[in-house]
Design an enzyme around this catalytic site. Structure first.
Site, PDB file in Angstrom:
ATOM      1  N   GLU A   1       0.529  58.817  17.846  1.00  0.00           N
ATOM      2  CA  GLU A   1      -0.623  59.619  17.412  1.00  0.00           C
ATOM      3  C   GLU A   1      -0.666  60.905  18.222  1.00  0.00           C
ATOM      4  O   GLU A   1      -0.825  60.876  19.439  1.00  0.00           O
ATOM      5  CB  GLU A   1      -1.922  58.818  17.630  1.00  0.00           C
ATOM      6  CG  GLU A   1      -3.170  59.639  17.349  1.00  0.00           C
ATOM      7  CD  GLU A   1      -4.466  58.914  17.747  1.00  0.00           C
ATOM      8  OE1 GLU A   1      -4.482  57.684  17.893  1.00  0.00           O
ATOM      9  OE2 GLU A   1      -5.480  59.625  17.924  1.00  0.00           O
ATOM     10  N   ARG A  56      -5.907  68.274  19.340  1.00  0.00           N
ATOM     11  CA  ARG A  56      -6.782  68.841  20.379  1.00  0.00           C
ATOM     12  C   ARG A  56      -6.146  70.021  21.065  1.00  0.00           C
ATOM     13  O   ARG A  56      -6.706  70.561  22.019  1.00  0.00           O
ATOM     14  CB  ARG A  56      -7.065  67.782  21.457  1.00  0.00           C
ATOM     15  CG  ARG A  56      -7.944  66.696  20.976  1.00  0.00           C
ATOM     16  CD  ARG A  56      -8.216  65.721  22.098  1.00  0.00           C
ATOM     17  NE  ARG A  56      -8.340  64.402  21.526  1.00  0.00           N
ATOM     18  CZ  ARG A  56      -8.376  63.290  22.208  1.00  0.00           C
ATOM     19  NH1 ARG A  56      -8.281  63.316  23.512  1.00  0.00           N
ATOM     20  NH2 ARG A  56      -8.491  62.148  21.590  1.00  0.00           N
ATOM     21  N   THR A  96      -7.725  62.706  16.216  1.00  0.00           N
ATOM     22  CA  THR A  96      -8.854  63.629  16.343  1.00  0.00           C
ATOM     23  C   THR A  96      -9.047  64.451  15.074  1.00  0.00           C
ATOM     24  O   THR A  96      -9.371  65.650  15.116  1.00  0.00           O
ATOM     25  CB  THR A  96      -8.711  64.561  17.583  1.00  0.00           C
ATOM     26  OG1 THR A  96      -8.043  63.857  18.642  1.00  0.00           O
ATOM     27  CG2 THR A  96     -10.074  64.978  18.099  1.00  0.00           C
ATOM     28  N   LYS A 140     -10.623  52.461  13.624  1.00  0.00           N
ATOM     29  CA  LYS A 140     -10.524  52.681  15.064  1.00  0.00           C
ATOM     30  C   LYS A 140     -11.880  52.295  15.653  1.00  0.00           C
ATOM     31  O   LYS A 140     -12.912  52.497  15.003  1.00  0.00           O
ATOM     32  CB  LYS A 140     -10.214  54.166  15.286  1.00  0.00           C
ATOM     33  CG  LYS A 140     -10.352  54.674  16.702  1.00  0.00           C
ATOM     34  CD  LYS A 140      -9.698  56.046  16.814  1.00  0.00           C
ATOM     35  CE  LYS A 140     -10.084  56.730  18.106  1.00  0.00           C
ATOM     36  NZ  LYS A 140      -9.014  57.615  18.607  1.00  0.00           N
TER      37      LYS A 140
HETATM   38  C1  3PG Z   1      -8.558  58.739  21.812  1.00  0.00           C
HETATM   39  O1  3PG Z   1      -8.657  59.811  21.295  1.00  0.00           O
HETATM   40  O2  3PG Z   1      -8.261  57.726  21.193  1.00  0.00           O
HETATM   41  C2  3PG Z   1      -8.875  58.620  23.260  1.00  0.00           C
HETATM   42  O3  3PG Z   1      -9.006  59.858  23.879  1.00  0.00           O
HETATM   43  C3  3PG Z   1      -7.912  57.801  24.019  1.00  0.00           C
HETATM   44  O4  3PG Z   1      -8.641  57.357  25.072  1.00  0.00           O
HETATM   45  P1  3PG Z   1      -8.039  57.219  26.513  1.00  0.00           P
HETATM   46  O5  3PG Z   1      -7.654  58.607  26.950  1.00  0.00           O
HETATM   47  O6  3PG Z   1      -9.144  56.636  27.351  1.00  0.00           O
HETATM   48  O7  3PG Z   1      -6.830  56.309  26.446  1.00  0.00           O
END
Ligand code: 3PG
Length: 215
Positions: free
Chosen positions: A48, A52, A76, A136
């Protein structure tokens, strides 16, 4: 309301392809292939790339073009424009931290799988109304973690989750032990520090360790 989905890869299959989905924040296009190759070397195929960074769509296109063995998706994704940009870049799926009805609709009309994010029962019910049963759960740790997902499994046993947010080697097994969790996402395999030092071998090492830990 269209509920039938004409998706290239279905979420059920995506969720079954790997217990751990690396959440990647890539700032430089030049880092895309070494990172993806390092993960593929550990047999992690579902990746993924979060939208961002300004480089994200170029990163997705490059991986889609050069590494067809990777199952590359965008993360995102918060609106229908970003979903379309993901499709245009060659993403095979899209993940959202949350949901809007317009995004759910766009997902149903599109040809790549959309995994909407939820952290409440009402959001789950909206997703379900639009025919989504693979979601999710975000931000997982901050939203009640393992206990919350276990409780949701009571009234909604058919909804499967990919939790992310605060998941790491210390807690990933607790999530994967739940019958309604198929895989977990996390950024810990590819930290900023590793990318800055271009320590690609460390990515493969951490990824192999993580997979061995959850097997
Ligand atoms: C996401 O977008 O899924 C999260 O930012 C991932 O979370 P983490 O950085 O705590 O693993």
């Amino acid at each position: 309301m269209t509920l039938l989905k004409n998706w290239q890869v279905m979420p059920k299959d995506l969720f079954a392809m790997g217990a751990i989905v690396p959440v990647l924040v890539i700032n430089k296009v030049e880092d895309a292939l070494p990172i993806a190759e390092a993960l593929l070397a550990a047999d992690i195929k579902v990746l993924e790339v979060t939208l961002r960074t300004p480089a994200a769509l170029d990163v997705i296109s490059l991986i889609a073009k050069e590494l067809p063995e990777a199952i590359i998706g965008s993360g995102t994704v918060t609106n229908r424009q970003q979903l379309q940009q993901s499709v245009d870049a060659g993403a095979k799926f899209a993940i959202s931290p949350g949901l809007t009805k317009d995004l759910l609709k766009a997902g149903n009309e599109g040809n790549i799988a959309l995994i909407p994010g939820i952290s409440s029962i009402s959001e789950l019910m909206d997703a379900s109304d639009y025919g989504y049963d693979h979601l999710k759960f975000f931000p997982a740790e901050a939203s009640g973690g393992v206990n919350a997902i276990k409780s949701i499994g009571g009234p909604f046993p058919d909804i499967k989750f990919c939790p992310t947010g605060g998941i790491n080697l210390n807690n990933v097994r607790d999530y994967l032990a739940l019958p309604n969790v198929a895989c977990c996402g996390g950024s810990w395999l590819v930290s900023n520090k590793i990318v800055e030092t271009k320590d690609w071998r460390q990515i493969t090492k951490l990824a192999k360790e993580a997979l061995a830990h959850v097997r």
